[in-house]
Design an enzyme around this catalytic site. Structure first.
Site, PDB file in Angstrom:
ATOM      1  N   VAL A  88      37.981  57.177  38.654  1.00  0.00           N
ATOM      2  CA  VAL A  88      36.541  57.431  38.792  1.00  0.00           C
ATOM      3  C   VAL A  88      36.576  58.920  39.214  1.00  0.00           C
ATOM      4  CG1 VAL A  88      34.522  57.292  40.133  1.00  0.00           C
ATOM      5  CG2 VAL A  88      35.909  55.272  39.544  1.00  0.00           C
ATOM      6  N   TYR A 111      43.551  48.831  47.341  1.00  0.00           N
ATOM      7  CA  TYR A 111      44.228  47.626  46.573  1.00  0.00           C
ATOM      8  C   TYR A 111      44.441  46.429  47.626  1.00  0.00           C
ATOM      9  CZ  TYR A 111      44.414  50.281  42.296  1.00  0.00           C
ATOM     10  OH  TYR A 111      44.064  51.037  41.289  1.00  0.00           O
ATOM     11  N   LYS A 112      45.408  47.080  48.831  1.00  0.00           N
ATOM     12  CA  LYS A 112      45.574  46.027  49.695  1.00  0.00           C
ATOM     13  C   LYS A 112      44.291  45.149  50.292  1.00  0.00           C
ATOM     14  CE  LYS A 112      50.494  47.019  50.810  1.00  0.00           C
ATOM     15  NZ  LYS A 112      51.413  47.436  51.668  1.00  0.00           N
ATOM     16  N   ARG A 113      43.301  45.982  50.616  1.00  0.00           N
ATOM     17  CA  ARG A 113      42.255  45.483  51.267  1.00  0.00           C
ATOM     18  C   ARG A 113      41.576  44.528  50.597  1.00  0.00           C
ATOM     19  NH1 ARG A 113      40.674  50.975  52.593  1.00  0.00           N
ATOM     20  NH2 ARG A 113      39.367  51.292  50.794  1.00  0.00           N
ATOM     21  N   GLY A 137      34.283  52.078  41.450  1.00  0.00           N
ATOM     22  CA  GLY A 137      35.687  51.603  41.674  1.00  0.00           C
ATOM     23  C   GLY A 137      35.758  50.221  41.701  1.00  0.00           C
ATOM     24  N   SER A 138      34.805  49.837  42.670  1.00  0.00           N
ATOM     25  CA  SER A 138      35.032  48.267  43.122  1.00  0.00           C
ATOM     26  C   SER A 138      34.501  47.446  41.982  1.00  0.00           C
ATOM     27  CB  SER A 138      33.931  48.309  44.370  1.00  0.00           C
ATOM     28  OG  SER A 138      34.536  48.568  45.572  1.00  0.00           O
ATOM     29  N   HIS A 170      48.420  42.655  37.111  1.00  0.00           N
ATOM     30  CA  HIS A 170      49.508  43.510  37.712  1.00  0.00           C
ATOM     31  C   HIS A 170      49.291  45.055  37.430  1.00  0.00           C
ATOM     32  CE1 HIS A 170      53.038  40.306  37.667  1.00  0.00           C
ATOM     33  NE2 HIS A 170      51.957  39.885  38.139  1.00  0.00           N
ATOM     34  N   ASN A 202      50.847  57.503  47.206  1.00  0.00           N
ATOM     35  CA  ASN A 202      49.334  57.322  47.142  1.00  0.00           C
ATOM     36  C   ASN A 202      48.369  56.429  47.939  1.00  0.00           C
ATOM     37  OD1 ASN A 202      46.596  57.356  45.985  1.00  0.00           O
ATOM     38  ND2 ASN A 202      47.272  56.831  43.791  1.00  0.00           N
TER      39      ASN A 202
END
Lengths: 170, 171
Positions: free
Chosen positions: A96, A140-142, A106-107, A126, A133
């Protein structure tokens, strides 16, 4: 600014897509590695045998970027196969424009992709991220992503065109 | 030892499923194999194939102690790089231990490379476990580069519940 739409990319979007690809590559400090052209993007994405699928984020004309762009984000993906679990959705690029971040674009793109993955009976989604970064890795981990390089020791390898030719001619 | 490399057929899926499990055992992750030869048949030989597969076959007189003549495989598919275009991703490459050292792994990979060239692909990518020294040595000898080391790429995944949760948040 809550006003944006997500839609499937069309042939007319290739020039915006290439622009955004280059912006992302610049952020990844590898801009000079982009050799793909608009012609190849058109042929490879909108021909008889598409090699990729693409979703774009568009804002209304009155919200256009400082340079006058209304296509402000994109995600490129394709389907891959894991012999252990079957079909997968592979997220190749996801970006974005900086001035349009923080508005949930993005979400929304990620949610749309995960819906596509579930609808097409994929076992997972994947993608790769550069280890420096940290803001993307945290994003992503959130949302529940696991780092398979870290957890299982997978490393990405590549054989370039020159070595491919050598191998195939032996 | 004479052997043949050819494109897999639907009837090869039972042998391919057997070898997929053997490779998963070697990679110390056999409990992660969730699909059977039936999914392989549907997903590889339907109207929209999700993968391509090559099989290495030996003549009857060289069959394995369990009676198998299909002794190796390479499973691959096409991917896309926004920087360079068409790519081949080699998901699995495997030769049964008793048939190694006879050039089958090399022949399987060379055939994947040939297919890649015919489809105007610019590179071949694959992943290897960091402890798998014999495979790493094999690939490095063919000119492969470790992009995780060179450029810092890590594999991430949304899987199972995490994927469902993410999808459910959609408006």
């Amino acid at each position: 600014m809550a006003n944006f739409i997500l839609r499937k990319a069309e042939p007319k979007d290739v020039s915006d897509i290439l622009r955004l690809i280059k912006e992302l590559a610049k952020f990844e400090e590898m801009e000079e590695q982009v050799v793909l052209t608009e012609k190849e993007l058109l042929e490879d994405g909108f021909g008889d045998h598409p090699f990729y699928h693409c979703v774009v984020a568009e804002v209304p004309k009155d919200k256009q970027s400082v340079e006058g762009y209304t296509v402000v984000g994109f995600a490129m993906y394709y389907f891959t196969y894991d012999p252990w679990i079957g079909k997968l959705l592979y997220l190749e690029d996801f970006y974005v424009m900086t001035e349009f971040r923080g508005y949930g674009i993005g979400s929304e793109i990620l949610k749309m992709l995960s819906e596509t993955a579930v609808k097409t009976r994929c076992s997972g989604m994947h993608f790769i991220v550069a280890e420096w970064n940290t803001s993307s890795i945290e994003f992503y981990k959130r949302r529940g992503a696991a780092d398979l390089s870290h957890e299982e020791g997978w490393r990405l390898y590549e054989i370039d065109k020159c070595n491919l030719i050598k191998m195939s001619s032996k | 030892m004479k052997f043949n490399i050819c494109a897999a057929k639907p009837e090869d899926c039972k042998d391919i499923a057997r070898m997929i499990m053997e490779l998963a055992v070697y990679e110390k992750m056999p409990d992660q194999v969730k699909i059977s030869y039936k999914e392989l048949e549907k997903d590889g030989f339907g109207p929209n194939p999700f993968y391509q597969c090559l099989v290495a076959e030996v003549p009857e007189e060289h069959k394995s102690k369990d009676g198998h003549t299909k002794v190796g495989y390479a499973l691959f598919f096409y991917t896309y790089s926004t920087w360079k275009g068409r790519t081949v991703y080699m998901e699995d490459l495997y030769v049964m231990p008793e048939y190694r050292g006879k050039g089958m792994g090399k022949a399987l990979m060379a055939t994947v490379a040939k297919v890649a060239k015919e489809q105007h692909c610019v590179r071949l990518q694959f992943s290897v476990l960091d402890w798998n020294k014999p495979s790493l040595d094999f690939y490095l000898s063919k000119g492969a580069e470790d992009l995780t080391a060179k450029e810092g790429w890590h594999f991430l995944r949304f899987h199972g519940i995490a994927l469902d949760n993410l999808a459910q948040e959609a408006p």
